[in-house]
Design a protein around this motif. Structure first.
Motif, PDB file in Angstrom:
ATOM      1  N   UNK A 131      55.821  47.263  53.999  1.00 44.51           N
ATOM      2  CA  UNK A 131      56.242  46.843  52.715  1.00 44.51           C
ATOM      3  C   UNK A 131      57.537  46.148  52.554  1.00 44.51           C
ATOM      4  N   UNK A 132      57.638  45.041  52.177  1.00 42.14           N
ATOM      5  CA  UNK A 132      59.139  44.112  51.677  1.00 42.14           C
ATOM      6  C   UNK A 132      59.717  43.926  52.791  1.00 42.14           C
ATOM      7  N   UNK A 172      49.602  43.856  54.309  1.00 39.45           N
ATOM      8  CA  UNK A 172      51.205  43.647  54.146  1.00 39.45           C
ATOM      9  C   UNK A 172      51.561  43.266  52.758  1.00 39.45           C
ATOM     10  N   UNK A 173      52.633  44.052  52.209  1.00 38.99           N
ATOM     11  CA  UNK A 173      52.729  43.833  50.679  1.00 38.99           C
ATOM     12  C   UNK A 173      54.221  43.467  50.616  1.00 38.99           C
ATOM     13  N   UNK A 174      54.568  42.427  49.516  1.00 38.79           N
ATOM     14  CA  UNK A 174      55.841  42.166  49.381  1.00 38.79           C
ATOM     15  C   UNK A 174      55.941  41.524  47.820  1.00 38.79           C
ATOM     16  N   UNK A 175      57.221  41.258  47.371  1.00 35.60           N
ATOM     17  CA  UNK A 175      57.148  40.749  46.185  1.00 35.60           C
ATOM     18  C   UNK A 175      57.909  39.295  45.961  1.00 35.60           C
ATOM     19  N   UNK A 176      57.797  38.549  44.873  1.00 36.61           N
ATOM     20  CA  UNK A 176      58.201  37.285  44.855  1.00 36.61           C
ATOM     21  C   UNK A 176      57.635  36.527  45.639  1.00 36.61           C
ATOM     22  N   UNK A 203      44.678  42.337  54.684  1.00 36.57           N
ATOM     23  CA  UNK A 203      45.035  41.569  53.234  1.00 36.57           C
ATOM     24  C   UNK A 203      46.577  41.443  53.030  1.00 36.57           C
ATOM     25  N   UNK A 204      46.770  40.424  52.145  1.00 33.89           N
ATOM     26  CA  UNK A 204      48.047  40.191  51.772  1.00 33.89           C
ATOM     27  C   UNK A 204      48.136  40.692  50.380  1.00 33.89           C
TER      28      UNK A 204
END
Ligand code: G3I
Length: 320
Positions: A131-132, A172-176, A203-204
């Motif tokens: 994450x992030x 994989x996970x993130x913001x913006x 996945x993204x």
């Protein structure tokens, strides 16, 4: 019965879902709404599966809160997006300040992933493995993992998760990422990096913490999703909420309905976008006001658990 999840499934998506948290489950009207599978076909634990909860001291594992969410999903017949294995935040100081060398930290990280993913084997439809990991300019975020192990921590983490539960979809996970700039391009590079090591990544995750009136257009979000699909992986919106200044004006709520429709509509339009999760469903339990002073009203249900008809209907329509 018509609802967000019913419509999502009818549109060929796998689910529409919500995050939740253990402390909220004693609120019976809240729990009823969360458990309504017409609206929510998937749930995500907001905190229960994070490192500080799961392994607060080295080798001591506490799965109780996570198990509660697993049991709820099973009882309701909902999928589970499990969140999250490797993150710089909500990381106990025994990890972040342990002063471990490269080999030891790899052992610690792999052991954490192996124990947790094995415990939840067969229960997690998705895992947010890392994450992030990124800064806004697309460089890697400094964290104990990056600073000690280097970018190889990503493929090592994905390989460990895949070994412990070959069936779970690994994200994989993130913001913006929704804005399609340097950070999004770097996320695509992370997918390629993990693939280049021969590790599995499925996945993204676009967290989707957006702002009323500044949400990217539907077409630009579709184009982002198509770029993800071109790498042979899927995508999902994993933590969607769209905040505004509180109290929200009528005009803001009207704009918010359009903004939700842009993101949800983009997912509906791209086959490889498998689902949308909102980061809890009611303003009563949103994380926003405690972090962004004077902002909130970010979710389709208000603080009294009442549907915002305009917003809710815009999402329904975007899924049709
Ligand atoms: O459980 C304690 C409680 O015992 C204590 O009295 C209270 C006092 O502050 O804190 C409680 O813990 C809080 C926890 O949420 C549970 O409510 C933490 O302080 C608070 O920091 C924590 O916030 C969570 C946040 O992640 C931390 O980074 C939010 O609930 C959670 O929704 C949020 O989720 C993140 C995603 O994991 C990743 N993407 C961003 C997203 C929003 O920040």
């Amino acid at each position: 019965v018509d609802g967000l999840n019913t419509r999502a499934v009818a549109a060929g998506k796998e689910y529409f879902g919500s995050a939740t948290d253990n402390g909220e489950l004693s609120d019976i009207p809240y729990l009823e709404g969360l458990s309504n599978t017409a609206d929510f076909g998937s749930i995500t634990p907001g905190n229960a599966m994070k490192w500080d909860t799961i392994e607060p001291s080295r080798g001591t594992f506490n799965f109780a809160n996570g198990d509660t969410i697993v049991d709820l999903a099973e009882k309701n017949g909902q999928l589970l997006r499990c969140h999250t294995l490797v993150w710089h935040s909500q990381l106990p100081s025994w990890v972040s300040n342990g002063g471990f060398d490269n080999a030891t930290l790899i052992d610690i990280m792999v052991n954490h992933i192996t124990q947790e993913v094995t415990h939840y084997k067969g229960k997690c439809y998705h895992w947010d493995v890392v994450n992030e990991a990124l800064n806004e300019d697309g460089t890697y975020r400094s964290s104990v993992f990056y600073d000690t192990i280097g970018p190889a921590y990503l493929p090592i983490a994905f390989a460990a998760a895949a070994a412990a539960d070959p069936e779970a979809k690994l994200y994989f996970n993130d913001y913006n990422l929704e804005y399609g700039g340097a950070k999004f391009n770097a996320a695509l590079e992370i997918v390629k990096l993990v693939q280049s090591y021969g590790a599995k990544i499925d996945g993204l995750g676009f967290q989707g913490h957006l702002i009323v009136g500044s949400t990217p257009s539907r077409s630009s979000q579709e184009s982002n999703l198509n770029k993800v699909a071109a790498l042979g992986v899927e995508a999902a919106f994993t933590e969607l909420d769209i905040r505004t200044t509180t109290p929200a004006t009528e005009a803001a709520v009207a704009q918010q309905a359009k903004d939700y429709a842009a993101t949800v509509g983009a997912c509906a339009a791209v086959e490889k976008c498998v689902g949308v999760t909102i980061w809890d469903y009611t303003d009563k339990y949103s994380w926003i006001p405690s972090v962004f002073q004077g902002q909130g009203a970010a979710l389709p249900w208000d603080e009294n658990l009442q549907k915002k008809e305009l917003v809710y209907n815009a999402i329904l329509e975007a899924l049709s």
